[in-house]
Scaffold this motif. Structure first.
Motif, PDB file in Angstrom:
ATOM      1  N   LYS A 142      14.319  45.019 -39.357  1.00 40.09           N
ATOM      2  CA  LYS A 142      13.155  44.545 -39.566  1.00 40.09           C
ATOM      3  C   LYS A 142      12.043  43.435 -39.319  1.00 40.09           C
ATOM      4  CE  LYS A 142      15.150  46.064 -44.143  1.00 40.09           C
ATOM      5  NZ  LYS A 142      16.628  46.817 -43.711  1.00 40.09           N
ATOM      6  N   LYS A 143      10.763  43.793 -39.687  1.00 40.97           N
ATOM      7  CA  LYS A 143       9.885  42.469 -38.990  1.00 40.97           C
ATOM      8  C   LYS A 143       9.279  41.888 -39.903  1.00 40.97           C
ATOM      9  CE  LYS A 143       5.640  41.987 -36.073  1.00 40.97           C
ATOM     10  NZ  LYS A 143       4.843  42.188 -35.395  1.00 40.97           N
ATOM     11  N   LEU A 144       9.610  40.080 -40.125  1.00 38.01           N
ATOM     12  CA  LEU A 144       9.450  39.127 -41.066  1.00 38.01           C
ATOM     13  C   LEU A 144       7.918  38.292 -40.415  1.00 38.01           C
ATOM     14  CD1 LEU A 144      12.767  37.877 -41.701  1.00 38.01           C
ATOM     15  CD2 LEU A 144      11.596  39.247 -43.263  1.00 38.01           C
ATOM     16  N   ALA A 145       7.276  38.049 -41.278  1.00 39.07           N
ATOM     17  CA  ALA A 145       6.037  37.341 -40.409  1.00 39.07           C
ATOM     18  C   ALA A 145       6.512  35.900 -40.241  1.00 39.07           C
ATOM     19  CB  ALA A 145       4.906  36.834 -41.673  1.00 39.07           C
ATOM     20  N   GLU A 146       5.387  35.591 -39.248  1.00 30.97           N
ATOM     21  CA  GLU A 146       6.137  34.074 -38.907  1.00 30.97           C
ATOM     22  C   GLU A 146       6.541  33.004 -39.379  1.00 30.97           C
ATOM     23  OE1 GLU A 146       2.841  33.424 -36.073  1.00 30.97           O
ATOM     24  OE2 GLU A 146       3.512  35.536 -34.265  1.00 30.97           O
ATOM     25  N   ASN A 147       5.416  32.923 -40.749  1.00 30.15           N
ATOM     26  CA  ASN A 147       5.796  31.848 -40.976  1.00 30.15           C
ATOM     27  C   ASN A 147       7.485  31.762 -42.496  1.00 30.15           C
ATOM     28  OD1 ASN A 147       5.064  33.652 -42.944  1.00 30.15           O
ATOM     29  ND2 ASN A 147       3.460  32.495 -44.188  1.00 30.15           N
ATOM     30  N   ILE A 148       7.808  32.746 -41.809  1.00 23.53           N
ATOM     31  CA  ILE A 148       9.173  32.829 -42.893  1.00 23.53           C
ATOM     32  C   ILE A 148      10.061  32.585 -42.159  1.00 23.53           C
ATOM     33  CG2 ILE A 148      10.650  34.677 -44.477  1.00 23.53           C
ATOM     34  CD1 ILE A 148       7.583  36.265 -44.928  1.00 23.53           C
ATOM     35  N   THR A 149      11.379  31.785 -42.854  1.00 20.29           N
ATOM     36  CA  THR A 149      12.551  31.416 -42.307  1.00 20.29           C
ATOM     37  C   THR A 149      13.577  31.992 -43.785  1.00 20.29           C
ATOM     38  OG1 THR A 149      12.734  29.535 -43.596  1.00 20.29           O
ATOM     39  CG2 THR A 149      11.389  29.760 -41.416  1.00 20.29           C
ATOM     40  N   LEU A 150      14.606  32.132 -43.115  1.00 21.19           N
ATOM     41  CA  LEU A 150      15.994  32.782 -44.112  1.00 21.19           C
ATOM     42  C   LEU A 150      16.688  32.017 -44.059  1.00 21.19           C
ATOM     43  CD1 LEU A 150      17.471  35.559 -40.801  1.00 21.19           C
ATOM     44  CD2 LEU A 150      15.777  36.277 -42.303  1.00 21.19           C
ATOM     45  N   THR A 151      16.108  30.524 -43.903  1.00 24.30           N
ATOM     46  CA  THR A 151      16.438  29.024 -44.523  1.00 24.30           C
ATOM     47  C   THR A 151      16.227  29.432 -46.077  1.00 24.30           C
ATOM     48  OG1 THR A 151      17.699  28.717 -42.392  1.00 24.30           O
ATOM     49  CG2 THR A 151      17.413  26.848 -45.005  1.00 24.30           C
ATOM     50  N   ASP A 152      14.634  29.694 -45.984  1.00 21.76           N
ATOM     51  CA  ASP A 152      14.093  29.964 -47.297  1.00 21.76           C
ATOM     52  C   ASP A 152      14.113  30.926 -48.338  1.00 21.76           C
ATOM     53  OD1 ASP A 152      12.654  27.194 -45.825  1.00 21.76           O
ATOM     54  OD2 ASP A 152      10.885  29.426 -45.156  1.00 21.76           O
ATOM     55  N   ILE A 153      14.566  31.448 -47.597  1.00 23.49           N
ATOM     56  CA  ILE A 153      14.928  33.231 -48.779  1.00 23.49           C
ATOM     57  C   ILE A 153      15.932  32.912 -48.992  1.00 23.49           C
ATOM     58  CG2 ILE A 153      15.289  35.609 -48.656  1.00 23.49           C
ATOM     59  CD1 ILE A 153      14.027  35.982 -46.283  1.00 23.49           C
ATOM     60  N   ALA A 154      17.547  32.284 -48.154  1.00 25.22           N
ATOM     61  CA  ALA A 154      18.698  31.872 -48.738  1.00 25.22           C
ATOM     62  C   ALA A 154      18.714  31.061 -49.810  1.00 25.22           C
ATOM     63  CB  ALA A 154      19.306  31.548 -48.091  1.00 25.22           C
ATOM     64  N   LYS A 155      17.594  30.104 -49.742  1.00 24.74           N
ATOM     65  CA  LYS A 155      17.854  29.024 -50.830  1.00 24.74           C
ATOM     66  C   LYS A 155      16.778  29.072 -51.986  1.00 24.74           C
ATOM     67  CE  LYS A 155      16.791  25.008 -47.757  1.00 24.74           C
ATOM     68  NZ  LYS A 155      16.024  23.346 -47.082  1.00 24.74           N
ATOM     69  N   ARG A 156      16.342  30.106 -52.425  1.00 28.78           N
ATOM     70  CA  ARG A 156      15.700  31.451 -53.138  1.00 28.78           C
ATOM     71  C   ARG A 156      16.452  32.046 -53.852  1.00 28.78           C
ATOM     72  NH1 ARG A 156       9.850  30.286 -53.917  1.00 28.78           N
ATOM     73  NH2 ARG A 156       9.356  31.661 -55.252  1.00 28.78           N
ATOM     74  N   THR A 157      17.535  32.117 -53.378  1.00 25.43           N
ATOM     75  CA  THR A 157      18.681  33.408 -54.024  1.00 25.43           C
ATOM     76  C   THR A 157      19.605  33.139 -54.179  1.00 25.43           C
ATOM     77  OG1 THR A 157      19.139  33.994 -50.931  1.00 25.43           O
ATOM     78  CG2 THR A 157      17.106  35.331 -52.724  1.00 25.43           C
ATOM     79  N   ALA A 158      19.806  31.919 -55.157  1.00 30.17           N
ATOM     80  CA  ALA A 158      21.202  31.522 -55.207  1.00 30.17           C
ATOM     81  C   ALA A 158      21.316  32.229 -56.553  1.00 30.17           C
ATOM     82  CB  ALA A 158      21.257  30.062 -56.217  1.00 30.17           C
TER      83      ALA A 158
END
Length: 399
Positions: A142-158
């Protein structure tokens, strides 16, 4: 010639792997399952060192002697054969058996004794670092936008499991394709998160009266949750229906939910009752709606657990068995004390929520008006509004 050149070649000692599911051993004909167990262990001995992995072992590993007529059936013969192979008269050196189940409580005690499955590994929900590593697996194609990091997604999915994270990224990719975008952005991830948690998005409300009532209901949840120091912080408030809910208030729980204090449980109960308290405060007792039905069920479960499981009431520091399908096994006097304790916790938390909203009525009106206009409000925007009217307490840990 050097003597060492005549040494035999060292064999490959990398362990082999045999995978099977416990349901494969269950057949109509008696003896077939036990025969398959013997065949698998025969292969494992020939390939030693070898790992035998059995998935969902509870299909054949249930407690013996629980069935009708003594329980001498195909499943028990298969289990007996596994027990014999794992620790019988013949040594199975070089063969390691690994099994997985989510029902370890119903396994036969002989399976769990030392010498067989003597090591147990509890696989809990992943922490933020674990979620990030899991996301790396599911975003490879999958292709993610440049301003997205997996760390941000991980923090939002507790609180998300590995399957939830896979579903999240698949939903994000589907939304990206529907919107004719070339890469997944944070908008798609946020919308997919809402869908994974609460279900499909419904149509926006058109009835202004209903919209206003739901806005006050959700604003009540959000403000009470924000102003209670032991409550989880608000992530988002929305009037867009999802699933059976007409509106939703999302809270962001902490990473460690294994230890929760009585103060946090009471804060969650008060937050859940904030919607009903707002309805009563604004529209009067005669106009409260059925919108708090799910909240009240949640309150009853938490309060009952505090009383009967965690010893957090006047009933005492005891854990009380509800008796399962046979019904409660305690006296009527104790049952009355339990009911009174549950009601006391609920009434205390409701009064707390109502007091908070009465003291912050202007803030409640402001949040509800903005919700009616924009339909969705972020947690950061909510804190900005609340901070204009009162001081927001610092969020405290559970213990």
């Amino acid at each position: 010639m050097h003597p060492t050149s005549h040494r035999p070649r060292t064999p490959d000692l990398a362990p082999r792997f045999i995978q099977s599911s416990a349901s494969e051993y269950i057949e109509l004909f008696v003896g077939v399952g036990a025969s398959r167990v013997r065949d698998i262990f025969k292969q494992a001995k020939e390939k030693a060192p070898c790992i035998v992995f059995i998935d969902e072992i509870d299909a054949i590993g249930r407690q013996r002697g629980a069935g009708m007529g003594g329980g001498n059936d195909e499943r028990e013969q298969t289990l007996n054969q596994i027990l014999t192979e794992m620790d019988g008269f013949e040594g199975n050196s070089g063969v390691i058996v690994v099994a997985a189940t989510n029902r370890s409580d119903i396994l036969d005690s002989a399976l769990l004794r030392p010498g067989r499955f003597d090591r147990r590994v509890q696989v809990a929900l992943p922490d933020v670092q674990g979620r990030e590593e899991i996301l790396k697996v599911h975003v490879k194609n999958k292709k993610l936008a440049e301003n997205i990091t997996l760390t941000d997604i991980a923090k939002r999915t507790a609180g998300f499991s590995g399957a939830d994270l896979e579903n999240l990224m698949n939903e994000s990719a589907i939304l990206t394709a529907r919107r004719n975008k070339k890469a997944i952005t944070m908008d798609e991830i946020n919308d997919a998160t809402d869908r994974v948690i609460a279900g499909l998005e419904g149509r926006s409300l058109t009835d202004n009266a209903s919209k206003k009532l739901i806005a006050y209901h959700e604003a009540g949840h959000a403000i009470v949750g924000t102003l209670l120091p032991y409550h989880d912080p608000v992530n988002k408030v929305t009037l867009i229906p999802r699933g059976q809910a007409k509106g939703l208030t999302w809270f962001t729980p902490g990473e460690d939910q294994s230890l929760i204090s009585a103060a946090m449980l009471k804060a969650r109960i008060a937050g859940a009752l904030g919607g009903r308290a707002a309805e009563q405060l604004v529209f009067g007792s005669g106009q409260v709606t059925t919108g708090a039905g799910g909240d009240l069920q949640q309150v009853e479960r938490m309060a009952r657990s505090m009383v009967t499981q965690f010893g957090m009431s006047e009933v005492g520091s005891i854990a009380i068995d509800d008796g399962g399908f046979m019904g409660p096994s305690y006296s009527e006097d104790l049952s009355k004390k339990i009911d009174e304790a549950i009601k006391h916790i609920s009434d205390e938390c409701y009064l707390n929520a109502l007091t908070i909203l009465m003291k912050n009525r202007e803030c409640l009106d402001r949040v509800a008006d903005e919700l009616c206009e924009l339909e969705t409000m972020t947690g950061d925007r909510l804190k900005e509004i609340v901070a204009e009217y009162t001081e927001i307490p610092e969020k405290l840990a559970a213990v």
